[in-house]
Design a protein around this motif. Sequence first.
Motif, mmCIF file in Angstrom:
data_model
loop_
_atom_site.group_PDB
_atom_site.id
_atom_site.type_symbol
_atom_site.label_atom_id
_atom_site.label_comp_id
_atom_site.label_asym_id
_atom_site.label_seq_id
_atom_site.Cartn_x
_atom_site.Cartn_y
_atom_site.Cartn_z
ATOM 1 N N ASN A 67 55.066 -2.334 3.527
ATOM 2 C CA ASN A 67 54.926 -0.891 3.755
ATOM 3 C C ASN A 67 55.758 -0.407 4.928
ATOM 4 O OD1 ASN A 67 53.164 -0.573 1.599
ATOM 5 N ND2 ASN A 67 51.386 -1.012 2.866
ATOM 6 N N ILE A 68 56.956 -0.955 5.105
ATOM 7 C CA ILE A 68 57.841 -0.518 6.171
ATOM 8 C C ILE A 68 58.720 0.609 5.644
ATOM 9 C CG2 ILE A 68 59.763 -1.197 7.668
ATOM 10 C CD1 ILE A 68 58.496 -3.961 7.815
ATOM 11 N N LEU A 69 58.748 1.731 6.381
ATOM 12 C CA LEU A 69 59.490 2.916 5.965
ATOM 13 C C LEU A 69 60.574 3.257 6.969
ATOM 14 C CD1 LEU A 69 56.487 5.182 4.938
ATOM 15 C CD2 LEU A 69 57.902 3.787 3.431
ATOM 16 N N LYS A 70 61.594 3.938 6.494
ATOM 17 C CA LYS A 70 62.665 4.441 7.335
ATOM 18 C C LYS A 70 62.493 5.950 7.401
ATOM 19 C CE LYS A 70 67.729 4.241 7.413
ATOM 20 N NZ LYS A 70 68.888 3.754 6.641
ATOM 21 N N GLY A 71 62.607 6.520 8.586
ATOM 22 C CA GLY A 71 62.392 7.951 8.728
ATOM 23 C C GLY A 71 63.251 8.565 9.816
ATOM 24 N N LYS A 72 63.236 9.887 9.834
ATOM 25 C CA LYS A 72 63.973 10.645 10.836
ATOM 26 C C LYS A 72 62.973 11.484 11.631
ATOM 27 C CE LYS A 72 67.730 13.933 11.409
ATOM 28 N NZ LYS A 72 68.766 14.716 10.734
#
Length: 94
Positions: free
Chosen positions: A32-37
Amino acid sequence: MDFIPLYDKIVVIKLDEENKIGSIYIPKNENNILKGKIIKIGCGKLLENGVLKPLIVNIGDIIIFKDSYNIEKYKVNEKEYFFLKENDIISIIK
């Protein structure tokens, strides 16, 4: 809609890009690792002695974070916003 996060809260939008940082792939759904801004940040963390410690992250930083039970989510017009604290961030991507 405009969010004004308080203290050490950070507002992040998930980036629906390929889960890749350089030549490294981030596993999907496994951890459940996400990339975000980061789109908004609060004024800083309020310490026990009353001092306001500025946050390390800045608006526009690209981060990775783990989507966990303590991260609040809010969906507006098909766009999902994540509300997390600085210590929920795994890494800033440069």
